[in-house]
Design a protein around this motif. Structure first.
Motif, PDB file in Angstrom:
ATOM      1  N   GLU A 310       0.835  -1.215   0.000  1.00  0.00           N
ATOM      2  CA  GLU A 310       0.000   0.000   0.000  1.00  0.00           C
ATOM      3  C   GLU A 310       0.867   1.261   0.000  1.00  0.00           C
ATOM      4  O   GLU A 310       0.550   2.238  -0.683  1.00  0.00           O
ATOM      5  CB  GLU A 310      -0.918  -0.014   1.228  1.00  0.00           C
ATOM      6  N   ALA A 311       1.969   1.228   0.767  1.00  0.00           N
ATOM      7  CA  ALA A 311       2.872   2.386   0.825  1.00  0.00           C
ATOM      8  C   ALA A 311       3.508   2.639  -0.538  1.00  0.00           C
ATOM      9  O   ALA A 311       3.660   3.792  -0.964  1.00  0.00           O
ATOM     10  CB  ALA A 311       3.951   2.146   1.883  1.00  0.00           C
ATOM     11  N   HIS A 312       3.871   1.559  -1.253  1.00  0.00           N
ATOM     12  CA  HIS A 312       4.487   1.709  -2.580  1.00  0.00           C
ATOM     13  C   HIS A 312       3.481   2.269  -3.581  1.00  0.00           C
ATOM     14  O   HIS A 312       3.835   3.110  -4.425  1.00  0.00           O
ATOM     15  CB  HIS A 312       5.035   0.361  -3.055  1.00  0.00           C
ATOM     16  N   ALA A 313       2.219   1.822  -3.465  1.00  0.00           N
ATOM     17  CA  ALA A 313       1.175   2.355  -4.361  1.00  0.00           C
ATOM     18  C   ALA A 313       0.923   3.833  -4.054  1.00  0.00           C
ATOM     19  O   ALA A 313       0.751   4.646  -4.966  1.00  0.00           O
ATOM     20  CB  ALA A 313      -0.111   1.546  -4.192  1.00  0.00           C
ATOM     21  N   ARG A 314       0.931   4.179  -2.780  1.00  0.00           N
ATOM     22  CA  ARG A 314       0.720   5.576  -2.377  1.00  0.00           C
ATOM     23  C   ARG A 314       1.865   6.457  -2.871  1.00  0.00           C
ATOM     24  O   ARG A 314       1.661   7.602  -3.253  1.00  0.00           O
ATOM     25  CB  ARG A 314       0.606   5.636  -0.852  1.00  0.00           C
ATOM     26  N   MET A 315       3.068   5.901  -2.873  1.00  0.00           N
ATOM     27  CA  MET A 315       4.232   6.636  -3.381  1.00  0.00           C
ATOM     28  C   MET A 315       4.050   6.976  -4.865  1.00  0.00           C
ATOM     29  O   MET A 315       4.499   8.028  -5.324  1.00  0.00           O
ATOM     30  CB  MET A 315       5.492   5.770  -3.151  1.00  0.00           C
TER      31      MET A 315
END
Length: 432
Positions: A310-315
């Motif tokens: 999720e953090a990578h997608a948000r990035m």
């Protein structure tokens, strides 16, 4: 806590951040902007970047499932002088709601909350500590290994439930502590011992270690070519001109606002493909250890993978978690596991080191040593002085063992009621 005055979601900012998120190698560029003065350690910087973005907010309290943790916890450990504290200081200065504390100078009340009396009204009031003040931010804890056990105990609830229960002087409440924890620890012998596990090196309780999503080692490789590259990098910091460095990296103000914008407006959800990929990855991780009788993944690792994805997608400013996000999360997680959860005796990943404090090979050795010790007592006169039994086992046991392992085996056998220790430090069989 990340919101700044510029992160208003206006069309200009949307276009600017959208352009940055679509640019080539945005992941590498953002990672390079994290502590640019620290040489290499790209995977650690990427892990810290994922922590700053964080996972999606998930609240299922209406259905009785409660609230799921969205924040990512990271532990940096290794040799002294490898820029661990510098990394913590950078994150503390970058994050608007960040708190920085040192393990040696922190108490349990300083981290949680303490009771004081108002000088005017004379009423009892509650003053919050570092973990509550860093709600929706990052709490940086240096010298994590030098904390008292009582101080460290308060972190168990914060790092998993993200709340802080207080019952002091008639004040009973539950405070929010939705903070990411970024901690740094040194090994107990100052230098990292490659022959010992991470639990033996830094002597932290395994119950606490298992709550960290990523555990990275920052070691001094003692290699001439690396030393030369590092020295070149450090010297260049003093004479490199501002124009050249501006071209190479993203400004910290831009990074701060980009993270604030992503955390405020982007809330990614798993796609069907990403969900299947996560299931497949977790099953594969479990399967690796089945053949040799070790555990290589627990449900906590699956939750860590979801948060990292999720953090990578948000990035990327994407509201959908795709397969490429899961692949990068898996790679980063495996890289951290390769360093922290590797059994030094077998060279293979064993998650039980972090979950139980003992690797499968260490447990097997304890079982063998216990059998040999019982056999020695049966073959002898069924009772020995402690020092005599230790010498007898040292002579006869072919694989060798340490004093600590010997004492742990004795304690296990006493708990199983197989041996008895008398007042004059004599060991005998229970049925003797």
């Amino acid at each position: 806590g990340y919101r700044s005055g510029q992160s208003t979601g206006s069309s200009g900012i949307n276009a600017e951040y959208g352009q940055l998120s679509q640019s080539a190698a945005v992941y590498e560029r953002l990672a390079n902007a994290i502590a640019p003065s620290i040489y290499e350690n790209m995977d650690i910087k990427k892990g810290v970047l994922m922590q700053l973005f964080g996972g999606s907010r998930k609240d299922f309290s209406n259905t009785g499932r409660g609230r799921f943790r969205q924040d990512i916890n990271i532990l940096l450990c290794g040799d002294p002088g490898t820029s661990k504290s510098q990394m913590l200081q950078y994150v503390y200065n970058l994050v608007p709601r960040g708190q920085y504390t040192s393990g040696k100078g922190s108490s349990a009340t300083g981290l949680t909350a303490y009771i004081t009396r108002d000088p005017e009204t004379k009423q009892v009031v509650l003053q919050t500590g570092a973990l509550v003040l860093s709600d929706n931010g990052v709490c940086c804890i240096d010298e994590f290994d030098k904390m008292d056990d009582s101080t460290r105990a308060v972190l168990h609830e914060v790092m998993e439930q993200q709340t802080l229960s207080i019952a002091k002087a008639g004040i009973i409440c539950v405070l929010n502590a939705r903070a990411s924890v970024l901690a740094a620890a040194n090994p107990c012998d100052s230098r990292w011992n490659a022959k010992l596990t991470i639990v033996e090196n830094i002597q932290l309780p395994h119950t606490l270690l298992s709550r960290f999503d990523l555990i990275f080692l920052m070691l001094d490789p003692q290699d001439e070519s690396f030393d030369r590259r590092l020295a070149t990098h450090l010297v260049s910091l003093y004479y490199r001109n501002a124009a050249r460095s501006k071209v190479e990296s993203i400004d910290s103000d831009v990074l701060r606002d980009y993270i604030a914008y992503a955390r405020t407006f982007i809330n990614p959800r798993l796609s069907d493909e990403a969900g299947q990929k996560l299931i497949q990855t977790y099953v594969q991780m479990r399967k690796v250890g089945m053949g040799r009788g070790t555990v290589t993944a627990y449900p906590r690792q699956l939750e860590s993978l979801i948060r990292l994805s999720e953090a990578h997608a948000r990035m990327r400013l994407s509201n959908v978690v795709e397969e490429l996000d899961v692949e990068e999360a898996t790679r980063l997680h495996k890289e951290a596991l390769k360093q922290a959860a590797t059994d030094p005796k077998t060279g293979q990943i064993d998650m039980e080191i972090l979950m139980t404090g003992l690797s499968a090979s260490s447990r097997a050795k304890r079982v063998e040593l216990a059998k040999f010790l019982l056999q020695t007592l049966r073959n002898g006169n069924k009772s020995f002085k402690m020092s005599e039994l230790y010498d007898a086992c040292k002579e006869g046991y072919k694989d060798g063992f340490t004093q600590m392992q010997y004492e742990m085996v004795l304690r296990d056998l006493q708990e199983e009621n197989k041996i008895v220790q008398t007042s004059n430090r004599t060991i005998r069989l229970k049925d003797a």
